[in-house]
Design a protein around this motif. Structure first.
Motif, short mmCIF file in Angstrom:
data_model
loop_
_atom_site.label_atom_id
_atom_site.label_comp_id
_atom_site.label_asym_id
_atom_site.label_seq_id
_atom_site.Cartn_x
_atom_site.Cartn_y
_atom_site.Cartn_z
N VAL A 5 -0.33 -9.23 12.53
CA VAL A 5 -1.06 -8.00 12.38
C VAL A 5 -2.71 -8.27 12.44
O VAL A 5 -3.28 -7.21 13.12
CB VAL A 5 -0.94 -7.43 11.46
N GLN A 6 -3.42 -8.82 11.94
CA GLN A 6 -4.44 -9.51 12.09
C GLN A 6 -5.23 -9.38 13.69
O GLN A 6 -6.06 -9.31 14.27
CB GLN A 6 -5.17 -10.57 11.64
N VAL B 226 1.91 -4.36 8.66
CA VAL B 226 1.71 -5.44 8.06
C VAL B 226 3.38 -5.30 7.06
O VAL B 226 4.15 -6.47 7.88
CB VAL B 226 1.45 -5.66 6.34
N ARG B 227 3.98 -4.78 6.34
CA ARG B 227 5.22 -3.78 6.46
C ARG B 227 6.16 -4.04 7.63
O ARG B 227 7.41 -4.19 8.01
CB ARG B 227 5.48 -2.87 5.47
N PRO C 256 -1.30 -1.49 5.60
CA PRO C 256 -0.29 -1.64 5.21
C PRO C 256 0.62 -1.38 5.89
O PRO C 256 2.18 -2.51 5.69
CB PRO C 256 -0.16 -0.40 4.33
N GLU D 111 1.35 -11.21 8.61
CA GLU D 111 0.05 -10.57 8.64
C GLU D 111 -1.02 -11.53 9.84
O GLU D 111 -1.68 -11.00 9.80
CB GLU D 111 -0.04 -11.23 6.89
N ASP D 112 -1.19 -12.47 10.17
CA ASP D 112 -1.47 -13.54 11.30
C ASP D 112 -1.33 -12.36 12.24
O ASP D 112 -2.50 -12.33 13.04
CB ASP D 112 -1.51 -14.82 11.23
N PRO E 285 6.67 -14.04 5.88
CA PRO E 285 5.24 -12.57 5.46
C PRO E 285 3.57 -13.49 6.39
O PRO E 285 3.33 -12.60 6.49
CB PRO E 285 5.18 -13.27 4.09
N ASP E 286 3.59 -14.67 6.29
CA ASP E 286 1.86 -14.85 6.29
C ASP E 286 2.01 -14.92 8.01
O ASP E 286 0.70 -14.93 8.32
CB ASP E 286 1.42 -16.45 5.64
N ARG F 298 6.33 -8.05 9.17
CA ARG F 298 6.60 -8.60 7.99
C ARG F 298 8.55 -8.06 8.38
O ARG F 298 9.47 -9.10 7.65
CB ARG F 298 7.06 -8.32 6.23
#
Length: 173
Positions: free
Chosen positions: A46-47, A29-30, A26, A43-44, A39-40, A33
């Motif tokens: 970070v993935q 991701v923060r 988390p 997340e991509d 935000p999407d 972001r």
């Protein structure tokens, strides 16, 4: 070593990848972001970073501070995304408002202030935005930010000063 990295290492010795992701996911991701507009996309990114970290987990887990190592990977990936994004077109619907009903009616003023701040933050140059996100969203000291970005503390402070001045000007308008 960062306090989070020290606490992780002391609590569990050497963490498995799954434990690391459960604890730090988390926060990663923060961080992303805060550095990226979408935000999407964050997340991509970070993935993708976590996929790369998994492939070389032996190196990451063996680092002096695995948290700082992966944070640096996220910052570098976000910077790379920005460089690539400069060559891409923006989708027309990116600036559409959020659907109604996601917030309490009494929180609308707070949401408007938050949106204004995030819009101003996203308009900053990458280095200023990165420094402000690391300083205020990740609560990192200037020395930690300087180490993470491989710059001097003076550079961190000047980017923070300029970024805050730009934010103040954008919010007062």
């Amino acid at each position: 070593m960062s306090p989070a990295g020290t606490a992780l290492r002391e609590a569990a010795g050497v963490l498995t990848f799954e434990e690391f992701v459960a604890v730090r996911g988390p926060a990663l991701v923060r961080l992303a972001r805060g550095l990226l507009r979408d935000p999407d996309t964050a997340e991509d990114v970070v993935q993708d970073v976590l996929a790369k970290a998994l492939l070389s987990w032996w190196r990451v887990a063996g680092a002096d501070d695995p948290v700082a190592y992966v944070n640096r990977m996220v910052v570098n990936a976000c910077t790379s995304w920005w460089r690539r994004a400069a060559r891409r077109e923006r989708p027309a619907g990116e600036d559409l408002p959020e659907p109604a009903g996601r917030t309490r009616p009494d929180a609308s003023a707070q949401l408007a202030d938050r949106d204004q701040l995030l819009t101003a933050l996203r308009a900053l140059p990458v280095k200023q935005r990165t420094v402000l996100v690391l300083r205020y969203f990740e609560d990192m000291a200037d020395e930690q930010i300087a180490d993470l970005l491989d710059v001097t503390t003076g550079t961190v402070r000047s980017n923070a000063h300029r970024g805050l001045a730009a934010l103040r000007g954008a919010v007062q308008r």
